[in-house]
Design a protein around this motif. Structure first.
Motif, PDB file in Angstrom:
ATOM      1  N   THR A  81      47.047  65.307  35.356  1.00 30.52           N
ATOM      2  CA  THR A  81      47.040  64.591  36.634  1.00 30.52           C
ATOM      3  C   THR A  81      45.622  64.090  36.893  1.00 30.52           C
ATOM      4  N   CYS A  82      45.438  63.513  38.081  1.00 30.61           N
ATOM      5  CA  CYS A  82      44.107  63.021  38.426  1.00 30.61           C
ATOM      6  C   CYS A  82      43.063  64.136  38.466  1.00 30.61           C
ATOM      7  N   THR A  83      43.517  65.348  38.863  1.00 29.58           N
ATOM      8  CA  THR A  83      42.558  66.428  39.098  1.00 29.58           C
ATOM      9  C   THR A  83      42.762  67.641  38.186  1.00 29.58           C
ATOM     10  N   GLU A  84      43.917  67.730  37.501  1.00 22.59           N
ATOM     11  CA  GLU A  84      44.198  68.890  36.663  1.00 22.59           C
ATOM     12  C   GLU A  84      44.456  68.468  35.223  1.00 22.59           C
ATOM     13  N   ALA A  85      43.936  69.285  34.271  1.00 25.82           N
ATOM     14  CA  ALA A  85      44.144  69.010  32.858  1.00 25.82           C
ATOM     15  C   ALA A  85      45.597  69.265  32.476  1.00 25.82           C
ATOM     16  N   GLY A  86      46.054  68.612  31.411  1.00 27.28           N
ATOM     17  CA  GLY A  86      47.401  68.824  30.899  1.00 27.28           C
ATOM     18  C   GLY A  86      47.364  69.523  29.553  1.00 27.28           C
ATOM     19  N   LEU A  87      48.538  69.646  28.905  1.00 26.30           N
ATOM     20  CA  LEU A  87      48.647  70.265  27.584  1.00 26.30           C
ATOM     21  C   LEU A  87      49.575  69.441  26.709  1.00 26.30           C
ATOM     22  N   THR A  88      49.240  69.363  25.417  1.00 28.54           N
ATOM     23  CA  THR A  88      50.170  68.738  24.483  1.00 28.54           C
ATOM     24  C   THR A  88      51.321  69.702  24.199  1.00 28.54           C
ATOM     25  N   GLU A  89      52.394  69.176  23.553  1.00 26.22           N
ATOM     26  CA  GLU A  89      53.525  70.013  23.154  1.00 26.22           C
ATOM     27  C   GLU A  89      53.079  70.929  22.017  1.00 26.22           C
ATOM     28  N   PRO A 107      42.470  66.159  28.997  1.00 26.83           N
ATOM     29  CA  PRO A 107      41.581  66.135  30.175  1.00 26.83           C
ATOM     30  C   PRO A 107      42.241  65.465  31.391  1.00 26.83           C
ATOM     31  N   ALA A 108      41.848  65.940  32.588  1.00 32.56           N
ATOM     32  CA  ALA A 108      42.298  65.286  33.828  1.00 32.56           C
ATOM     33  C   ALA A 108      41.894  63.819  33.823  1.00 32.56           C
ATOM     34  N   LYS A 109      42.751  62.947  34.364  1.00 27.47           N
ATOM     35  CA  LYS A 109      42.528  61.502  34.286  1.00 27.47           C
ATOM     36  C   LYS A 109      41.477  61.009  35.266  1.00 27.47           C
ATOM     37  N   GLY A 110      41.271  61.746  36.347  1.00 28.86           N
ATOM     38  CA  GLY A 110      40.366  61.243  37.395  1.00 28.86           C
ATOM     39  C   GLY A 110      41.083  60.241  38.269  1.00 28.86           C
ATOM     40  N   HIS A 111      40.595  60.081  39.492  1.00 27.31           N
ATOM     41  CA  HIS A 111      41.238  59.178  40.444  1.00 27.31           C
ATOM     42  C   HIS A 111      40.977  57.715  40.092  1.00 27.31           C
ATOM     43  N   SER A 112      41.955  56.880  40.377  1.00 26.60           N
ATOM     44  CA  SER A 112      41.795  55.423  40.294  1.00 26.60           C
ATOM     45  C   SER A 112      41.631  54.911  41.725  1.00 26.60           C
ATOM     46  N   VAL A 113      40.385  54.671  42.104  1.00 28.94           N
ATOM     47  CA  VAL A 113      40.074  54.399  43.509  1.00 28.94           C
ATOM     48  C   VAL A 113      40.333  52.927  43.845  1.00 28.94           C
ATOM     49  N   VAL A 114      41.100  52.716  44.894  1.00 29.11           N
ATOM     50  CA  VAL A 114      41.330  51.364  45.417  1.00 29.11           C
ATOM     51  C   VAL A 114      41.125  51.404  46.931  1.00 29.11           C
ATOM     52  N   THR A 115      40.870  50.233  47.513  1.00 30.78           N
ATOM     53  CA  THR A 115      40.693  50.132  48.964  1.00 30.78           C
ATOM     54  C   THR A 115      42.043  49.903  49.616  1.00 30.78           C
ATOM     55  N   LYS A 116      42.406  50.802  50.529  1.00 32.58           N
ATOM     56  CA  LYS A 116      43.682  50.678  51.233  1.00 32.58           C
ATOM     57  C   LYS A 116      43.505  49.926  52.542  1.00 32.58           C
ATOM     58  N   LYS A 117      42.460  50.267  53.274  1.00 32.28           N
ATOM     59  CA  LYS A 117      42.173  49.583  54.533  1.00 32.28           C
ATOM     60  C   LYS A 117      40.744  49.052  54.462  1.00 32.28           C
ATOM     61  N   THR A 118      40.601  47.745  54.642  1.00 35.43           N
ATOM     62  CA  THR A 118      39.281  47.138  54.593  1.00 35.43           C
ATOM     63  C   THR A 118      38.556  47.349  55.914  1.00 35.43           C
ATOM     64  N   GLY A 119      37.326  47.771  55.829  1.00 34.95           N
ATOM     65  CA  GLY A 119      36.541  48.001  57.036  1.00 34.95           C
ATOM     66  C   GLY A 119      35.980  46.706  57.594  1.00 34.95           C
ATOM     67  N   LYS A 120      35.119  46.855  58.559  1.00 37.44           N
ATOM     68  CA  LYS A 120      34.451  45.690  59.141  1.00 37.44           C
ATOM     69  C   LYS A 120      33.021  46.075  59.475  1.00 37.44           C
TER      70      LYS A 120
END
Length: 318
Positions: A81-89, A107-120
Motif C-alpha cells: 500500500t502507500c504506507t505498508e510494505a507487501g509480500l510476494t507469493e 516496498p511501500a509505494k508512497g503517496h501519490s499527492v494531488v491537489t483536491k482543493k485549490t487555495g487562494k
C-alpha cells in the motif's frame, strides 16, 4: 488393507519358520524384526525385514522406499500500500512445512499527492487558504487547508506597494478632460471630508464639510455649508476675498489672503503663498484653519486638518 497385511504377515511367518527348520548352520536362530522406516519428503524409507540376532543371517531383506517428494502449497502474498510494505507469493511443503520459495518484501509505494482543493492567496485585507492535498491512490489527506491570514497594508500613510490602495487621509487623483478621461495632471486631496462648523448672520456653528485640493500650482479649499451647499462666487466680475488664519501645532499662527474668484467654486491662495501653505501641509501634524469673509465678517468657517500623510502623496505629483 487389513487382509493384505495379514497375508503378508502369514507369508513372512512361514518363510521364517522354513528358514529355522532348514538352517544349515546349526544356529538356533533368534529372529529379530527389522522395523520399517517410513519415507519422508526428502529421505528414502525402508520396508520391514528380519534377521537372526545370533548369527546375523538375514531372513527378509529390507528394501528402500523412495522419498515422497514435497507437496507444494501456496503462501499468499499481499499487495503493498502507500504506507505498508507487501509480500510476494511464496511456497511451502504441505506435509513437512519446509519453505520452498521465500516470500520477498515489496516496498511501500508512497503517496501519490494531488491537489483536491485549490487555495487562494491572501491579500492585504482578506485571508487566503493553502491547497488541500490528498493521495490519489488511498484518499488519505496529506495536507489540510490552512488559513493564510491577511497580510495587511505595507503602509498606513501613503500608497500600499502590495495592492495600490492609498492609505491615510490624503490620496492622489487626476483631472479629467472634456470627455471625462483622466489626464496627466495630478492633484492631492483629502479622501474624506474634514468636518467643521460655519457661522453667518442666519446660523451659528452649523455643519461644514471641507475638501482641500493641491496640485503643482494651486492650493484650493472647497467649502460645503450644511454639508451640501457649496460656497461659490456667482459674480462674473468681482472676487470674494477671505482672511485665512492657520494655527500650527506649536500654537503659532500664520495669516494668508485667499479668494473665490469671479464664477469660482473654491478658495484659492495667492501664488506667492503656495510654497508656504504646502510646507505647512507637509508638516504631518494637525492644524486649525479659521476663515473669515472680508466683506462680511460674520461669515466664518472653522475646521481642523490632519496632514499626516500629505507629504508622501504630494511627492507623487508629476
Amino acid at each position: 488393507m487389513k487382509k493384505s497385511f495379514l497375508v503378508s504377515f502369514f507369508v513372512l511367518s512361514i518363510t521364517i519358520l522354513m528358514i529355522v527348520l532348514l538352517s544349515s548352520c546349526g544356529c538356533k536362530h533368534e529372529m529379530v524384526i527389522d522395523a520399517a522406516v517410513e519415507a519422508t519428503c526428502t529421505e528414502n524409507g525402508l520396508t520391514a525385514g528380519a534377521h537372526c540376532a545370533l548369527c546375523g543371517e538375514v531372513f527378509t531383506a529390507q528394501e528402500a522406499v523412495p522419498a515422497k517428494g514435497h507437496t507444494e502449497t501456496v503462501i499468499a502474498g499481499k499487495n503493498a500500500t502507500c504506507t505498508e510494505a507487501g509480500l510476494t507469493e511464496g511456497k511451502s511443503c504441505g506435509v513437512c512445512g519446509e519453505i520452498l520459495t521465500e516470500q520477498e518484501t515489496v516496498p511501500a509505494k508512497g503517496h501519490s499527492v494531488v491537489t483536491k482543493k485549490t487555495g487562494k492567496a491572501a491579500t492585504c485585507t482578506d485571508n487566503g487558504l493553502t491547497d488541500e492535498k490528498v493521495c490519489s491512490e488511498c484518499g488519505t489527506i496529506i495536507e489540510t487547508q490552512k488559513i493564510i491570514y491577511a497580510l495587511g497594508h505595507t503602509t498606513d500613510n501613503g500608497t500600499c506597494s502590495r495592492c495600490g490602495e492609498v492609505r491615510g487621509v490624503w490620496a492622489l487623483s487626476y483631472y479629467v478632460d472634456d470627455f471625462n478621461m483622466p489626464t496627466d495632471e495630478a492633484y492631492v486631496y483629502n479622501k474624506d471630508y474634514f468636518i467643521g462648523t460655519f457661522s453667518n448672520s442666519a446660523t451659528n456653528d452649523s455643519l461644514l464639510y471641507v475638501m482641500i485640493v493641491v496640485d503643482n500650482k494651486d492650493v484650493g479649499i472647497f467649502l460645503y455649508e450644511y454639508g451640501r451647499n457649496q460656497v461659490k462666487n456667482n459674480s462674473s466680475r468681482y472676487s470674494d476675498w477671505y482672511n485665512v488664519t492657520i494655527r500650527l501645532a506649536d500654537g503659532s499662527k500664520v495669516e494668508y489672503e485667499a479668494a473665490v474668484y469671479a464664477g469660482g467654486d473654491r478658495l484659492l491662495f495667492e501664488e506667492k503663498d503656495y510654497n508656504s501653505v504646502v510646507n505647512i501641509l507637509k508638516s504631518g501634524e494637525e492644524i486649525g484653519v479659521y476663515i473669515v469673509e472680508n466683506d462680511t465678517p460674520t461669515t466664518n468657517y472653522l475646521f481642523k486638518v490632519d496632514t499626516s500623510n500629505f507629504a508622501d502623496i504630494f511627492n507623487e505629483l508629476k
